[in-house]
Design a protein around this motif. Structure first.
Motif, mmCIF file in Angstrom:
data_model
loop_
_atom_site.group_PDB
_atom_site.id
_atom_site.type_symbol
_atom_site.label_atom_id
_atom_site.label_comp_id
_atom_site.label_asym_id
_atom_site.label_seq_id
_atom_site.Cartn_x
_atom_site.Cartn_y
_atom_site.Cartn_z
ATOM 1 N N ILE A 21 39.543 39.945 38.018
ATOM 2 C CA ILE A 21 39.429 38.527 37.702
ATOM 3 C C ILE A 21 38.339 37.880 38.549
ATOM 4 C CG2 ILE A 21 40.609 36.298 37.783
ATOM 5 C CD1 ILE A 21 41.510 38.102 35.468
ATOM 6 N N GLU A 22 38.265 38.288 39.803
ATOM 7 C CA GLU A 22 37.220 37.763 40.685
ATOM 8 C C GLU A 22 35.834 38.163 40.178
ATOM 9 O OE1 GLU A 22 35.777 38.091 45.357
ATOM 10 O OE2 GLU A 22 37.727 38.883 44.758
ATOM 11 N N VAL A 23 35.706 39.393 39.719
ATOM 12 C CA VAL A 23 34.424 39.876 39.192
ATOM 13 C C VAL A 23 34.062 39.133 37.910
ATOM 14 C CG1 VAL A 23 33.208 41.881 38.243
ATOM 15 C CG2 VAL A 23 34.679 42.152 40.250
ATOM 16 N N ILE A 24 35.041 38.921 37.036
ATOM 17 C CA ILE A 24 34.796 38.188 35.792
ATOM 18 C C ILE A 24 34.275 36.781 36.106
ATOM 19 C CG2 ILE A 24 35.917 37.167 33.765
ATOM 20 C CD1 ILE A 24 37.856 39.587 33.838
ATOM 21 N N THR A 25 34.874 36.131 37.080
ATOM 22 C CA THR A 25 34.437 34.791 37.475
ATOM 23 C C THR A 25 33.037 34.833 38.068
ATOM 24 O OG1 THR A 25 36.732 34.153 37.895
ATOM 25 C CG2 THR A 25 35.028 32.779 38.881
ATOM 26 N N PHE A 26 32.767 35.852 38.873
ATOM 27 C CA PHE A 26 31.435 36.035 39.450
ATOM 28 C C PHE A 26 30.386 36.192 38.355
ATOM 29 C CE2 PHE A 26 28.192 39.220 40.495
ATOM 30 C CZ PHE A 26 27.565 38.641 41.584
ATOM 31 N N LEU A 27 30.689 37.032 37.364
ATOM 32 C CA LEU A 27 29.746 37.263 36.270
ATOM 33 C C LEU A 27 29.589 36.019 35.397
ATOM 34 C CD1 LEU A 27 30.822 40.885 35.263
ATOM 35 C CD2 LEU A 27 28.701 40.207 36.413
#
Length: 218
Positions: A202-208
């Motif tokens: 989820i953190e990566v999705i938000t980062f992207l």
């Protein structure tokens, strides 16, 4: 000779483990790097929503990992602004799993996919329903208050059957080798297994998501 007591050794060990995890980007708050927490497709796929952040989840109703990830992903989707376009693509890695894909697209055609998505997962993973035959699927859908005949008309329709088969073509185009997998803007790929955990995914999705906006939706 320098000595340490047991508590000090344990404390230092914990610090070292946290440091390693952060360096690898595997815990919330750690680094996020291409090739580690996400990868970039060699050939970017066209997006269907211009001027938006396109997010596609490749999933299979029978996948326990998809079921496990669903609450976190759904919560993320519900918190997003209007410039995020979220789509699901059902995957059937085997021919006998295609009924699950047809089930999803039939519900989508009837405007019931969002309302029943969690219930389909629950029926399969908690109530031990396979939902892999037409009759079993139709009976279950009818138990949810949907007209059985209307559902079967959609389930058997050329449009739904074609979409279910076309979804598997997308699997090859996007190089999907497992589910759940998230593809963003037709090029960035991540998942709980790639990122290291559901929370990190989820953190990566938000980062992207932020990266795509900064890159003007490219």
């Amino acid at each position: 000779m320098i000595t340490f007591n047991r508590r000090a050794i344990l404390f230092i060990s914990c610090l070292l483990l946290v440091g390693v995890a952060n360096a690898q980007g595997k815990i919330p708050g750690g680094k996020i790097e291409e090739g580690f927490e996400y990868r970039v497709l060699p050939d970017a796929q066209p997006v269907t929503a211009k001027g938006k952040v396109e997010v596609i989840e490749f999933f299979w109703y029978g996948c326990p990992h998809c079921y496990d990830f669903e609450p976190e992903l759904s919560a993320w989707v519900k918190s997003q602004p209007k410039d995020v376009a979220f789509h699901r693509v059902p995957v059937a890695f085997r021919e006998d799993f295609l009924p699950h894909s047809q089930l999803y697209y039939a519900l989508l055609a009837m405007g019931k996919a969002d309302a029943l998505n969690d219930k389909v997962f629950y029926a399969i993973h908690k109530e031990n329903k396979r939902l892999l035959t037409e009759n079993e699927i139709a009976d279950w859908v009818a138990s949810q208050g949907i007209d059985r005949n209307a559902f079967l008309t959609n389930y058997r329709s050329f449009a739904v059957v074609s979409k279910a088969k076309a979804a598997n073509q997308l699997v090859m185009q996007y190089r999907i080798d497992g589910v759940p997998t998230i593809v963003m803007q037709g090029r960035y790929v991540t998942s709980p297994s790639i990122a290291g955990s559901k929370a990190k995914a989820i953190e990566v999705i938000t980062f992207l998501e932020d990266k795509i906006r900064k890159d003007r939706y490219k």
